[in-house]
Design a protein around this motif. Structure first.
Motif, mmCIF file in Angstrom:
data_model
loop_
_atom_site.group_PDB
_atom_site.id
_atom_site.type_symbol
_atom_site.label_atom_id
_atom_site.label_comp_id
_atom_site.label_asym_id
_atom_site.label_seq_id
_atom_site.Cartn_x
_atom_site.Cartn_y
_atom_site.Cartn_z
ATOM 1 N N THR A 211 -5.225 12.612 -18.367
ATOM 2 C CA THR A 211 -6.536 12.358 -18.948
ATOM 3 C C THR A 211 -6.432 12.698 -20.425
ATOM 4 O OG1 THR A 211 -7.748 12.807 -16.906
ATOM 5 C CG2 THR A 211 -8.953 13.059 -18.971
ATOM 6 N N ILE A 212 -6.781 11.738 -21.290
ATOM 7 C CA ILE A 212 -6.662 11.896 -22.738
ATOM 8 C C ILE A 212 -8.008 11.559 -23.350
ATOM 9 C CG2 ILE A 212 -5.531 10.984 -24.812
ATOM 10 C CD1 ILE A 212 -3.054 10.455 -23.033
ATOM 11 N N ASN A 213 -8.592 12.491 -24.091
ATOM 12 C CA ASN A 213 -9.937 12.207 -24.581
ATOM 13 C C ASN A 213 -10.272 12.952 -25.868
ATOM 14 O OD1 ASN A 213 -10.793 14.865 -23.874
ATOM 15 N ND2 ASN A 213 -11.398 14.205 -21.825
ATOM 16 N N LYS A 214 -11.302 12.472 -26.533
ATOM 17 C CA LYS A 214 -12.035 13.134 -27.607
ATOM 18 C C LYS A 214 -11.172 13.436 -28.824
ATOM 19 C CE LYS A 214 -15.021 15.109 -24.101
ATOM 20 N NZ LYS A 214 -15.302 16.289 -23.269
ATOM 21 N N ALA A 215 -11.132 12.473 -29.731
ATOM 22 C CA ALA A 215 -10.391 12.666 -30.973
ATOM 23 C C ALA A 215 -11.148 12.047 -32.140
ATOM 24 C CB ALA A 215 -8.995 12.065 -30.871
ATOM 25 N N ALA A 216 -10.909 12.588 -33.321
ATOM 26 C CA ALA A 216 -11.575 12.148 -34.547
ATOM 27 C C ALA A 216 -10.766 11.041 -35.210
ATOM 28 C CB ALA A 216 -11.757 13.333 -35.485
ATOM 29 N N THR A 217 -10.484 10.015 -34.445
ATOM 30 C CA THR A 217 -9.689 8.897 -34.955
ATOM 31 C C THR A 217 -10.438 8.174 -36.067
ATOM 32 O OG1 THR A 217 -10.594 7.629 -33.116
ATOM 33 C CG2 THR A 217 -8.367 8.495 -32.851
ATOM 34 N N ASP A 242 -1.264 4.778 -15.939
ATOM 35 C CA ASP A 242 -2.032 5.592 -14.997
ATOM 36 C C ASP A 242 -2.814 6.707 -15.683
ATOM 37 O OD1 ASP A 242 -1.044 4.160 -12.680
ATOM 38 O OD2 ASP A 242 0.858 5.200 -13.007
ATOM 39 N N CYS A 243 -3.285 6.444 -16.900
ATOM 40 C CA CYS A 243 -4.031 7.443 -17.658
ATOM 41 C C CYS A 243 -5.516 7.098 -17.702
ATOM 42 C CB CYS A 243 -3.494 7.539 -19.091
ATOM 43 S SG CYS A 243 -1.829 8.224 -19.224
ATOM 44 N N ASP A 244 -6.335 8.120 -17.887
ATOM 45 C CA ASP A 244 -7.754 7.941 -18.183
ATOM 46 C C ASP A 244 -7.954 8.286 -19.649
ATOM 47 O OD1 ASP A 244 -10.673 8.860 -18.474
ATOM 48 O OD2 ASP A 244 -10.672 7.940 -16.498
ATOM 49 N N ILE A 245 -8.392 7.303 -20.443
ATOM 50 C CA ILE A 245 -8.441 7.434 -21.902
ATOM 51 C C ILE A 245 -9.865 7.147 -22.358
ATOM 52 C CG2 ILE A 245 -7.574 6.461 -24.062
ATOM 53 C CD1 ILE A 245 -4.948 5.856 -22.482
ATOM 54 N N SER A 246 -10.498 8.123 -23.001
ATOM 55 C CA SER A 246 -11.913 7.927 -23.327
ATOM 56 C C SER A 246 -12.329 8.737 -24.542
ATOM 57 C CB SER A 246 -12.791 8.341 -22.135
ATOM 58 O OG SER A 246 -12.762 9.749 -21.948
ATOM 59 N N HIS A 247 -13.466 8.333 -25.084
ATOM 60 C CA HIS A 247 -14.186 9.062 -26.118
ATOM 61 C C HIS A 247 -13.368 9.259 -27.389
ATOM 62 C CE1 HIS A 247 -16.489 10.114 -22.439
ATOM 63 N NE2 HIS A 247 -17.495 9.891 -23.266
ATOM 64 N N SER A 248 -12.755 8.169 -27.838
ATOM 65 C CA SER A 248 -12.206 8.163 -29.182
ATOM 66 C C SER A 248 -13.301 7.720 -30.139
ATOM 67 C CB SER A 248 -11.021 7.201 -29.280
ATOM 68 O OG SER A 248 -10.606 7.053 -30.608
ATOM 69 N N ARG A 249 -13.374 8.367 -31.300
ATOM 70 C CA ARG A 249 -14.377 7.942 -32.275
ATOM 71 C C ARG A 249 -14.122 6.502 -32.688
ATOM 72 N NH1 ARG A 249 -19.310 7.593 -33.559
ATOM 73 N NH2 ARG A 249 -20.126 8.794 -35.313
ATOM 74 N N GLU A 310 -15.315 3.901 -29.456
ATOM 75 C CA GLU A 310 -16.330 3.230 -30.266
ATOM 76 C C GLU A 310 -15.797 2.150 -31.188
ATOM 77 O OE1 GLU A 310 -19.657 3.297 -29.826
ATOM 78 O OE2 GLU A 310 -18.945 4.330 -28.047
ATOM 79 N N GLN A 311 -14.482 1.956 -31.260
ATOM 80 C CA GLN A 311 -13.945 0.785 -31.954
ATOM 81 C C GLN A 311 -13.195 -0.098 -30.969
ATOM 82 O OE1 GLN A 311 -11.380 1.386 -35.417
ATOM 83 N NE2 GLN A 311 -10.717 -0.738 -35.365
ATOM 84 N N ASN A 312 -12.161 0.417 -30.358
ATOM 85 C CA ASN A 312 -11.354 -0.373 -29.427
ATOM 86 C C ASN A 312 -10.919 0.480 -28.238
ATOM 87 O OD1 ASN A 312 -10.030 -0.870 -32.441
ATOM 88 N ND2 ASN A 312 -10.754 -2.727 -31.461
ATOM 89 N N GLY A 313 -10.658 -0.214 -27.136
ATOM 90 C CA GLY A 313 -9.876 0.418 -26.089
ATOM 91 C C GLY A 313 -8.413 0.425 -26.488
ATOM 92 N N ILE A 314 -7.930 -0.754 -26.932
ATOM 93 C CA ILE A 314 -6.551 -0.906 -27.408
ATOM 94 C C ILE A 314 -6.599 -1.679 -28.716
ATOM 95 C CG2 ILE A 314 -4.264 -1.850 -26.924
ATOM 96 C CD1 ILE A 314 -4.948 -1.728 -23.940
ATOM 97 N N VAL A 315 -5.903 -1.175 -29.738
ATOM 98 C CA VAL A 315 -5.807 -1.873 -31.017
ATOM 99 C C VAL A 315 -4.334 -2.018 -31.379
ATOM 100 C CG1 VAL A 315 -5.890 0.171 -32.519
ATOM 101 C CG2 VAL A 315 -6.802 -2.014 -33.354
ATOM 102 N N GLY A 316 -4.009 -3.090 -32.093
ATOM 103 C CA GLY A 316 -2.614 -3.239 -32.495
ATOM 104 C C GLY A 316 -2.415 -4.362 -33.491
ATOM 105 N N ARG A 317 -1.891 -4.045 -34.653
ATOM 106 C CA ARG A 317 -1.514 -5.049 -35.640
ATOM 107 C C ARG A 317 0.006 -4.979 -35.803
ATOM 108 N NH1 ARG A 317 -1.639 -9.543 -38.543
ATOM 109 N NH2 ARG A 317 -2.080 -9.358 -40.745
ATOM 110 N N GLN A 318 0.711 -6.032 -35.446
ATOM 111 C CA GLN A 318 2.151 -6.189 -35.598
ATOM 112 C C GLN A 318 2.949 -5.331 -34.612
ATOM 113 O OE1 GLN A 318 1.598 -5.958 -40.176
ATOM 114 N NE2 GLN A 318 3.557 -7.000 -39.940
ATOM 115 N N GLY A 319 2.567 -4.071 -34.436
ATOM 116 C CA GLY A 319 3.341 -3.193 -33.563
ATOM 117 C C GLY A 319 3.252 -3.541 -32.092
ATOM 118 N N GLY A 320 2.254 -4.368 -31.708
ATOM 119 C CA GLY A 320 2.086 -4.691 -30.291
ATOM 120 C C GLY A 320 2.879 -5.889 -29.812
#
Length: 677
Positions: A211-217, A242-249, A310-320
């Motif tokens: 479970t990964i959560n809550k960061a000031a991204t 198999d992760c739960d990822i939530s609450h990124s700014r 609050e912006q993306n679940g997954i973001v990626g420019r070029q690296g993806g």
């Protein structure tokens, strides 16, 4: 070697089972190729910075011993709140806690950010509910419902921050609506990232079951550094599973771009060049910074629950590039509607070269999937997308917010393949692009931006937006071209007009623009040529060479719309066909009913659609049917260059020698659970 981590250990150890480390980052400093870091249940309030990568034959694996029981968080608990006035409490945080990065003095802003710059990267949470930031203490005390929110009932939970510079403290006020925060689970963003190497080139890492959560991204624009709570940071061969990822700014997972000091937030701070030009620069400069198939990409994100970012679940420019995103549930992205700009979506990928996005459920997001620039060899298949539009009663979106739809393909040259999906939102597709093939989809919503939204207004004229295309199945740039529109294919789809078209000048424009059509179907291409019509000006030169005035004579043809192909599609409830489509099924008498049913952990559909299709069958579509995208001259094929035969449906059922249109092989198959949590 196995390295053990246990936050509940009596004291910090040496990583053995008998004396485990108390922090994951301690293990991340010593883990070498082939090692497995085993993390026991607990809350790990830390930033994990892996300094070593694995090899192709010996990965480094970080694994939660019990799935989702080890939580890595960028937040810290606060238990020293004092009541200020009514429901509002206050706390003072010494700024030394934040080091050189204070989320409560850092605003969400940057290139392609169009919203008001008045929201910090910090955040306040109570029992995993994120509070809404206000711009004054008075607003925090008043705690009005925020009408633009997609979860308005939660919008009365507010917070406000200011600095006490003399005391070097951050002051946080929060409206807990009658709760005593010292008796609840209240925490605040402290760290910018949670699990992401500082250095680039940290390859071959697996992160499993956390479970990964809550960061000031921070805001993650396409030409600048893109951080997320977790990400590979310009490397290759990562697996996040198999992760739960939530609450990124801002972004949950970043598959994106490194920091290039020559081109980082260029427009925001220097202003003198168009941000579109800086994207072209980023593509070309990437060639000098290891952006090659051998060095970058090849990531896998699978079976994750990604939500409330609050912006993306997954973001990626070029690296993806060359990545696989499969079997994820991505939902409730940008629901707070505090942030606005051109980079918000469940999945937002620039340069999704040979990226496969399959078997995901994406719902209740401002936008489902957005492939922007260079969607070449991209395949979006067997996904369920629904409710990617504002709930009834929502106020008109914030200034700078984008329109909502299931899939947005923007200013690419293809080939982009969209097949066997259920696109159930009010706008199914936004095609401000060219070189797209839609095969065996079910669409309840419209196709918008046909022939539009690719160029920019200049001084007295429109400025074309030139975007790159690439050497086939590689990252090297082959050329740049503006978008001619067309070069699109529609085979064996089902179109259902599920929502009525609103009368002109009476449109509800909460999450769209008035010019965005609500008409379902392919009729938006009525003015586009067939292949024969398009090729007619060139046909006179068949078998000979160009001479004298031929180049000037053909200039208008070179810059006209590209052809469209359509066959085997079905249209219901007033959905309209491209006027040049000759082989289709149009039912103007019967009413299709359609309901998405959430029953516990299962999502199913209830519809009479298959009772109304009769005995309409079509042939099996193949790569030969689709041909090649015009500009890159690349076939619709697998990343390995193999042909595709569309003989499997949404579930993988075999279609046989002929098939019904749409994503299911039969009405019986359509009754199965589309998604199971």
């Amino acid at each position: 070697m196995k390295i053990y981590v246990d936050a509940k250990a009596t004291r910090d150890g040496n990583g053995t089972k008998e004396a485990p480390y108390k922090q994951i980052n301690h293990a991340a400093q010593v883990a070498e190729p082939g090692d497995e870091v085993l993390v026991f249940p607990g809350i790990y309030r830390e930033y994990v910075n892996p300094v070593h990568g694995g090899t192709d034959d010996a990965r480094i694996t970080y694994r939660s011993v019990e799935p989702l029981k080890a939580t890595i968080t960028g937040a810290e608990e606060v238990k020293s709140w004092k009541q200020y006035q009514g429901n509002v409490w206050v706390d003072r945080i010494d700024n030394g806690l934040f080091g050189s990065w204070n989320p409560y003095t850092t605003y969400v802003m940057g290139d392609w950010y169009f919203g008001p710059v008045d929201k910090h990267t910090g955040a306040v949470y109570m029992n995993d509910r994120q509070f809404y930031e206000t711009t004054s203490l008075e607003e925090c005390l008043e705690a009005k419902v925020y009408g633009r929110s997609w979860e308005r009932k939660n919008s009365i939970y507010k917070w406000y921050t200011e600095q006490d510079e003399a005391a070097d403290q951050t002051i946080i006020y929060a409206n807990f609506q009658g709760k005593n925060p010292n008796h609840e689970n209240v925490d605040i963003n402290v760290r910018r990232e949670v699990f992401m190497p500082q250095e680039t080139g940290i390859n071959n890492i697996t992160v499993s079951g956390f479970t990964i959560n809550k960061a000031a991204t921070t805001w993650a624009p396409p030409a600048s550094y893109q951080d997320g709570m977790i990400g590979p940071h310009w490397s290759k061969n990562w697996i996040i599973e198999d992760c739960d990822i939530s609450h990124s700014r801002c972004a949950g997972i970043s598959l994106g771009k490194y920091r290039d000091p020559v081109n980082d937030q260029y427009f925001t701070y220097k202003h003198v060049k168009s941000p579109t030009q800086m994207e072209r620069d980023a593509v070309c400069r990437g060639q000098y910074h290891d952006w090659l198939k051998e060095n970058i990409g090849h990531r896998i994100v699978r079976r994750c629950n990604i939500h409330h970012c609050e912006q993306n679940g997954i973001v990626g420019r070029q690296g993806g590039v060359f990545s696989l995103i499969e079997d994820n549930h991505i939902h409730d992205i940008n629901n707070m509607q505090e942030l606005a700009g051109a980079e918000i979506s469940g999945i937002k990928m620039h340069a999704a070269i040979d990226v496969i996005i399959r078997r995901n459920h994406i719902n209740d997001c401002t936008m489902g999937i957005w492939t922007d620039w260079e969607a070449q060899g991209t395949r979006i298949t067997q996904n369920l997308l629904d409710h990617n539009y504002a709930p009834d009663g929502t106020a008109v979106r914030i200034v700078g917010a984008m329109q909502s739809q299931d899939i947005f393909v923007e200013v690419g040259h293809g080939p982009t393949l969209i097949d066997n999906n259920l696109l159930l939102s009010k706008a199914s597709l936004r095609l401000a692009t060219e070189g797209v093939a839609c095969v065996h989809n079910l669409m309840l919503g419209s196709i918008t931006s046909i022939g539009a939204n690719t160029d920019y207004p200049g001084v007295g004229k429109t400025e074309p937006r030139f975007t790159p295309y690439h050497i086939q199945h590689r990252t090297e740039v082959a050329g740049f071209m503006t978008i001619l529109h067309g070069d699109d294919r529609f085979y064996n789809n089902i179109f259902v007009q599920n929502w009525a078209v609103e009368p002109k000048d009476q449109e509800t424009v909460v999450d769209r623009e008035p010019e965005d059509t609500e008409q379902v179907g392919t009729n938006g291409f009525d003015d586009y040529p067939t292949y024969d019509e398009w090729y007619a000006p060139f046909a006179r030169l068949d078998g000979t060479y160009a001479r004298e005035n031929d180049m000037n004579d053909l200039m208008s043809a070179h810059f006209g719309h590209l052809p469209v192909w359509a066959a085997g599609n079905m249209y219901f409830n007033g959905a309209k066909a491209w006027k040049k489509e000759q082989d289709n099924f149009i039912n103007t008498t019967d009413k299709v009913t359609f309901e998405l049913v959430e029953d516990g952990d299962k999502t199913t559909i209830k519809t009479n659609l298959y009772d109304l299709m009769g005995e309409y069958y079509e042939g099996i579509i193949t790569s030969d049917t689709l041909g090649e995208a015009f500009e890159p001259e690349q076939r619709y094929e697998t990343p390995q260059g193999d042909d595709i035969v569309f003989n499997q449906d949404y579930f993988g059922n075999h279609r046989g020698v002929s098939t019904v249109p749409g994503p299911f092989v039969s009405g019986e198959a359509a009754q199965k659970a589309l998604w199971t949590k």
